[in-house]
Design a protein around this motif. Structure first.
Motif, short mmCIF file in Angstrom:
data_model
loop_
_atom_site.label_atom_id
_atom_site.label_comp_id
_atom_site.label_asym_id
_atom_site.label_seq_id
_atom_site.Cartn_x
_atom_site.Cartn_y
_atom_site.Cartn_z
N ALA A 129 9.56 9.10 1.68
CA ALA A 129 8.56 8.60 0.96
C ALA A 129 7.00 9.42 1.38
CB ALA A 129 8.24 7.35 1.35
N TYR A 130 6.86 9.92 2.37
CA TYR A 130 5.49 10.46 2.80
C TYR A 130 5.58 11.75 3.10
CZ TYR A 130 3.32 5.93 3.80
OH TYR A 130 2.72 4.69 4.09
N ASP A 183 0.80 -1.30 0.02
CA ASP A 183 0.06 -0.09 -0.01
C ASP A 183 1.01 1.39 0.09
OD1 ASP A 183 -2.70 1.31 0.53
OD2 ASP A 183 -1.51 2.15 1.96
N ALA A 184 2.05 1.09 0.87
CA ALA A 184 3.09 2.24 0.72
C ALA A 184 3.41 2.67 -0.61
CB ALA A 184 4.11 2.03 1.70
N ASP A 211 2.69 21.31 7.86
CA ASP A 211 4.11 21.36 7.33
C ASP A 211 4.53 19.89 7.11
OD1 ASP A 211 4.10 20.19 10.08
OD2 ASP A 211 5.81 21.42 10.74
N ASN A 212 3.80 18.82 7.29
CA ASN A 212 4.01 17.28 7.00
C ASN A 212 5.34 16.93 7.69
OD1 ASN A 212 1.88 16.94 5.52
ND2 ASN A 212 2.97 17.12 3.45
N SER A 213 5.72 17.54 8.77
CA SER A 213 6.71 16.93 9.49
C SER A 213 6.45 15.76 10.34
CB SER A 213 7.09 18.00 10.48
OG SER A 213 6.38 18.09 11.75
N TRP A 266 0.35 7.61 9.78
CA TRP A 266 -0.31 8.38 8.92
C TRP A 266 -1.69 8.25 8.77
CZ3 TRP A 266 -2.61 8.76 4.00
CH2 TRP A 266 -2.23 9.91 3.45
N CYS A 267 -2.04 7.05 8.60
CA CYS A 267 -3.59 6.60 8.56
C CYS A 267 -4.36 7.14 9.80
CB CYS A 267 -3.72 5.21 8.17
SG CYS A 267 -3.28 4.74 6.38
N THR A 268 -3.94 6.91 11.08
CA THR A 268 -4.37 7.18 12.12
C THR A 268 -4.73 8.75 12.28
OG1 THR A 268 -3.43 5.25 13.14
CG2 THR A 268 -4.50 6.98 14.38
#
Length: 389
Positions: free
Chosen positions: A169-170, A73-74, A180-182, A128-130
């Motif tokens: 990757a993410y 999935d990743a 900020d996606n940190s 990430w999903c949680t």
């Protein structure tokens, strides 16, 4: 005749290189096996129930398929190939090995890299999903079980490598809950999904440094009930940033597992800064009976989510098994002051008076009434003599 080489007669001492050292002697080592004396007290507290990262527990082999599905999935979600993700781990393989106290000599380089890669991707994908869909995940029982497994001492992974893999990757994936996606924000948001009312979201380095003292608890503190009888008053600590009052924050045995693993990590990695161990020892001093727990709950020092007061006493007392009070407790000063007060002459007198005559409202009212009656009787006796003068 002297030798041409003056060093020939000396024995050469072989100095080992860093990679020849045992795992737990490596300077990078930060992930430990639970000491056997602690494991013997409660084996289940240190054993993962849903997910094992990096150790391949036999009872969790079925979950290897979950890790593989998460990896595929990743690849789909991040648009990265399997080789690109694998390269992030391959380049750090030796560094990762040195982070573990466990000896992985029996595992080949390829199998070790696969084990670590699947574990790392599972953790990142789960976080990430949680946090991406908190309304769907944060109340799910299995998600909560995974959280508790990720806290276990033997289930840890090198944070810096995990962060590098996430950034590769993410980092470019949009997340409305993480502008900020940190990676730090992702981890913080994940834990706050479960600990919204805890002190963790407001803790600062300044507050942390305030409790770093190099002192020792010299005498064992009396229990909470005896201290209360000696006029020691318990109050809820208003600064939530440093409050550990939610000892029973998780129901059932989860509290036991989480705190035990925190304590085990402290003893392995920070043997002179065991703040959680010191706090639990302090609670053990204060809670000897259900009456002590009831008092601390009444004063909002503890929250009892375990039901019976006896369960809290047993939990705290058992947490101290195989835990030795270190020589640098941050509670030394306050413990010394409390002991000095408790042992003082006047405090004992006040405690006796309070216990016998002001134990509750009604007894206090009767005592006050008796004192007033005695005063007026004595005044009535003296009044004629005073009037004659």
């Amino acid at each position: 005749m002297e030798p041409d080489n003056p060093w020939e007669e000396f024995t050469i001492i072989a100095i080992p290189q860093a990679w020849d050292l045992e795992p737990d002697k490596q300077p990078e080592c930060c992930i430990y096996r639970v000491p056997q004396n602690l494991r013997n007290v409660n084996e289940d507290a240190y054993t993962p129930k849903e997910i094992s990262i990096g150790h391949g527990k036999e009872n969790l082999k079925k979950n290897e398929e979950s890790k593989l599905r998460c990896f595929l999935d990743a690849c789909y979600r991040t648009k990265k190939t399997q080789g690109e993700l694998a390269k992030c781990v391959q380049e750090k393989e030796l560094k990762i090995r040195h982070c573990y106290a466990e000896n992985f000599h029996e595992i080949s380089k390829e199998d070790f890299e696969k084990m670590i890669l699947l574990g790392f991707i599972f953790i990142i994908g789960h976080l990430w999903c949680t946090t991406r869909y908190p309304e769907e995940n944060n109340i799910h029982e299995k998600v909560s079980d995974i959280l508790h497994d990720l806290i276990l001492l033997e289930n840890q992974v090198p944070f810096s490598v995990l962060e590098e893999l996430y950034n590769f990757a993410y980092r470019d994936l949009p997340n409305p809950h993480n502008e900020d996606n940190s990676f730090h924000k992702l981890v913080l948001d994940y834990f706050l999904c479960f600990w919204k009312d805890s002190y963790l979201k407001n803790v600062s380095s300044d507050d942390y440094n305030e409790i770093r003292k190099e002192e020792r608890i010299k005498r064992r503190l009396p229990c909470a009930t005896k201290l209360a009888e000696a006029a020691v008053e318990f109050k809820e600590y208003k600064n939530k940033r440093l409050s550990f009052k939610r000892v029973g924050y998780w129901k059932g045995d989860t509290t036991n597992r989480v705190i035990r693993n925190f304590m085990a990590f402290e003893q392995c990695h920070y043997p002179h800064e065991t703040y959680i161990c010191n706090y639990i020892v302090l609670l053990d001093h204060l809670t000897k009976t259900e009456i002590d727990v009831d008092l601390l709950v009444e004063k909002k020092v503890l929250d009892n989510w375990l039901g019976r007061d006896e369960a809290v006493v047993n939990l705290i007392n058992k947490l101290c098994h195989q835990i030795v009070e270190d020589n640098h407790s941050c509670y030394h000063d306050i413990s010394e002051r409390i002991n000095e007060h408790y042992m003082g002459y006047w405090s004992k007198i006040m405690a006796s008076l309070k216990s016998q005559y002001f134990h509750d409202f009604w007894r206090g009212s009767i005592t006050v009434a008796g004192i007033l009656a005695l005063f007026f009787a004595f005044w009535s006796f003296l009044r004629p003599f005073i009037s004659l003068r």
